[in-house]
Design an enzyme around this catalytic site. Structure first.
Site, PDB file in Angstrom:
ATOM      1  N   THR A 198      37.878   1.124 -16.860  1.00 59.64           N
ATOM      2  CA  THR A 198      37.334   2.458 -16.650  1.00 59.64           C
ATOM      3  C   THR A 198      36.748   3.021 -17.951  1.00 59.64           C
ATOM      4  OG1 THR A 198      38.898   2.881 -14.857  1.00 59.64           O
ATOM      5  CG2 THR A 198      37.938   4.803 -15.947  1.00 59.64           C
ATOM      6  N   ASN A 254      51.756  -0.950 -16.580  1.00 56.96           N
ATOM      7  CA  ASN A 254      50.967  -0.403 -17.685  1.00 56.96           C
ATOM      8  C   ASN A 254      50.888   1.110 -17.571  1.00 56.96           C
ATOM      9  OD1 ASN A 254      48.016   0.788 -17.423  1.00 56.96           O
ATOM     10  ND2 ASN A 254      48.265  -0.652 -15.700  1.00 56.96           N
ATOM     11  N   LEU A 312      48.406   2.681 -19.806  1.00 57.80           N
ATOM     12  CA  LEU A 312      47.385   2.706 -20.849  1.00 57.80           C
ATOM     13  C   LEU A 312      46.721   4.069 -20.987  1.00 57.80           C
ATOM     14  CD1 LEU A 312      45.870  -0.781 -20.082  1.00 57.80           C
ATOM     15  CD2 LEU A 312      46.828  -0.103 -22.285  1.00 57.80           C
ATOM     16  N   PHE A 328      43.476   5.120 -19.628  1.00 58.01           N
ATOM     17  CA  PHE A 328      42.017   5.081 -19.816  1.00 58.01           C
ATOM     18  C   PHE A 328      41.627   4.956 -21.295  1.00 58.01           C
ATOM     19  CE2 PHE A 328      40.740   7.612 -15.699  1.00 58.01           C
ATOM     20  CZ  PHE A 328      41.107   6.528 -14.936  1.00 58.01           C
ATOM     21  N   ASN A 362      36.965   6.337 -10.072  1.00 61.47           N
ATOM     22  CA  ASN A 362      38.396   6.037 -10.187  1.00 61.47           C
ATOM     23  C   ASN A 362      39.189   7.330 -10.362  1.00 61.47           C
ATOM     24  OD1 ASN A 362      40.938   5.053 -10.683  1.00 61.47           O
ATOM     25  ND2 ASN A 362      40.401   3.896 -12.509  1.00 61.47           N
ATOM     26  N   SER A 416      44.277   6.267 -10.991  1.00 61.38           N
ATOM     27  CA  SER A 416      45.183   5.800 -12.032  1.00 61.38           C
ATOM     28  C   SER A 416      46.365   6.758 -12.136  1.00 61.38           C
ATOM     29  CB  SER A 416      44.473   5.737 -13.385  1.00 61.38           C
ATOM     30  OG  SER A 416      45.411   5.514 -14.419  1.00 61.38           O
ATOM     31  N   ASN A 461      48.149   7.072 -14.769  1.00 63.14           N
ATOM     32  CA  ASN A 461      48.466   7.226 -16.190  1.00 63.14           C
ATOM     33  C   ASN A 461      47.686   8.336 -16.892  1.00 63.14           C
ATOM     34  OD1 ASN A 461      50.272   4.993 -16.062  1.00 63.14           O
ATOM     35  ND2 ASN A 461      48.505   3.619 -16.089  1.00 63.14           N
ATOM     36  N   THR A 462      46.868   9.083 -16.145  1.00 67.51           N
ATOM     37  CA  THR A 462      46.235  10.295 -16.658  1.00 67.51           C
ATOM     38  C   THR A 462      46.813  11.457 -15.865  1.00 67.51           C
ATOM     39  OG1 THR A 462      44.182   9.161 -17.271  1.00 67.51           O
ATOM     40  CG2 THR A 462      44.059  11.542 -16.942  1.00 67.51           C
ATOM     41  N   LYS A 495      37.857   4.463  -5.558  1.00 67.24           N
ATOM     42  CA  LYS A 495      39.086   3.672  -5.713  1.00 67.24           C
ATOM     43  C   LYS A 495      40.295   4.570  -5.504  1.00 67.24           C
ATOM     44  CE  LYS A 495      41.223   0.100  -8.534  1.00 67.24           C
ATOM     45  NZ  LYS A 495      41.015  -0.838  -9.666  1.00 67.24           N
ATOM     46  N   ASN A 528      44.587   0.854  -6.452  1.00 66.81           N
ATOM     47  CA  ASN A 528      44.996   0.864  -7.845  1.00 66.81           C
ATOM     48  C   ASN A 528      46.456   0.423  -7.934  1.00 66.81           C
ATOM     49  OD1 ASN A 528      45.020   1.552 -10.702  1.00 66.81           O
ATOM     50  ND2 ASN A 528      43.385   3.015 -10.248  1.00 66.81           N
ATOM     51  N   TYR A 545      43.278  -9.163 -11.153  1.00 67.61           N
ATOM     52  CA  TYR A 545      43.378  -9.033 -12.605  1.00 67.61           C
ATOM     53  C   TYR A 545      44.701  -9.637 -13.055  1.00 67.61           C
ATOM     54  CZ  TYR A 545      43.969  -6.684 -17.194  1.00 67.61           C
ATOM     55  OH  TYR A 545      44.203  -6.397 -18.509  1.00 67.61           O
TER      56      TYR A 545
END
Length: 359
Positions: free
Chosen positions: A85, A110, A112, A114, A170, A173, A175-176, A211, A240, A312
């Protein structure tokens, strides 16, 4: 897995996951590792949203965040690659450590957030490959500290429409903070309206996919299906990573916060995929992601309603020859079953997957 793949995996696993990821990107930039070369098979071709995919297997977003190696990924046997992303401004992401292997489960967690070099860096690389063949999608996101996240997606559409084979919005996620709330119907409606208006204003108008997360209940899936249909989005990517924790064999890292990917995600993501296919009908493009690590799991995503599939995490555990093996396995299956097209397999197990509970 070949002996070479096993040696490579053992070497990479001596490094922490993020360092290993960087080494794999560097290796692809240098022309290594070389995946098995699989001859194109006309039965694997999928025509979707005006694009002709040579086979239905793609590299999911998250691996090549900064559009550094899309052509090298296509060289491994993938029919398409999705970069990102990418957010408007560069951002470091969440504090390290933020990637955790769960080898006993062939999974990864994960958080991460972004981490990427921003629009300008990715655009420069995509400009450099303009004119080359191969389908490369661009996955766009919002900066963590953005005052107007919807505007970040508009900017992504405007920036990458000239270069992307397709665009992926996207909003799934975990993680944001607050990002997944954009899947709620009112916010989603505004987002998709503005995204599609930005595409309409662009000189070039690639397909737009949305997504979504696997951690949605039936009512939320119904709302998303309604908005996607109303706003004439071209397709859906399901899904996701998950914040749920199915029964895991790995200890320690299994308790880390973040999104879980890999083999344990296969069942839930495939149930959500099938339910979205049922809600959206036969004509909407759907890409299935989550737990794909073999020809059989890729084929099962198609049986559950996917037109295309992505992976992935599976390559982390099976090595760079995995896409070539999966594509060869799909071709062998098509030959054995005397399929004219791999798309003939779609929806064969739809009812079976729809009937499974969303636990």
């Amino acid at each position: 897995m070949s002996v070479l793949d096993r040696i490579g995996q053992k070497l990479l696993f001596t490094f922490d996951p993020e360092t290993a990821h960087g080494l794999s990107i560097a290796a692809l930039r240098c022309g290594l590792p070389v995946g098995s070369r699989t001859a194109r098979d006309a039965r694997l071709k999928v025509s979707l949203c005006g694009l002709d995919f040579p086979n239905p297997l793609g590299m999911a977003a998250g691996y090549d965040k900064n559009a550094e190696v899309p052509d090298a990924l296509l060289g491994l046997g993938f029919g398409f690659a999705e970069v990102g992303t990418v957010t408007p401004s560069a951002q470091p992401g969440n504090p390290k450590p933020r990637i955790f292997r769960l080898p006993a489960d062939e999974a990864v967690i994960n958080r991460l957030g972004f981490n990427n070099e921003g629009h300008a860096a990715a655009e420069k690389r995509l400009v450099g490959r303009k004119g080359r063949s191969g389908i490369v999608g661009v996955n766009i996101g919002a900066n963590k500290d953005s005052a107007d996240r919807v505007n970040d997606y508009e900017r992504g559409v405007i920036r990458f429409a000239p270069y992307a084979s397709y665009l992926t919005v996207n909003i799934s996620s975990p993680n944001t903070p607050g990002l997944r709330t954009m899947q709620a119907r009112e916010q989603l409606g505004e987002l998709l309206s503005r995204v599609m208006a930005a595409r309409a204003a662009a000189a070039r108008q690639p397909p737009v996919f949305l997504k979504i997360a696997p951690d949605l209940v039936e009512a939320e899936l119904e709302d998303i299906a309604a908005e996607v249909t109303h706003k004439a989005i071209d397709g859906i990517i399901v899904s996701n990573t998950t914040i749920s924790r199915p029964a895991l064999r790995s200890s320690g890292a299994a308790s880390e916060t973040g999104g879980l990917s890999g083999r344990p995600l296969f069942e839930r993501s495939t149930i959500v995929l099938a339910r979205m296919r049922r809600l959206l009908g036969p004509d909407m493009a759907i890409i299935g992601v989550g737990g794909v690590n073999s020809a059989e799991t890729a084929l099962e995503k198609i049986r559950a309603g996917a037109d295309l599939v992505q992976l992935y995490t599976g390559m982390i555990y099976a090595g760079p020859a995995l896409p070539g093996r999966i594509v060869a396995g799909m071709a062998h299956f098509a030959e054995t079953e005397r399929l004219k097209s791999i798309s003939d397999l779609r929806d064969r197990h739809l009812d079976q997957w729809v009937s499974r509970p969303l636990n």
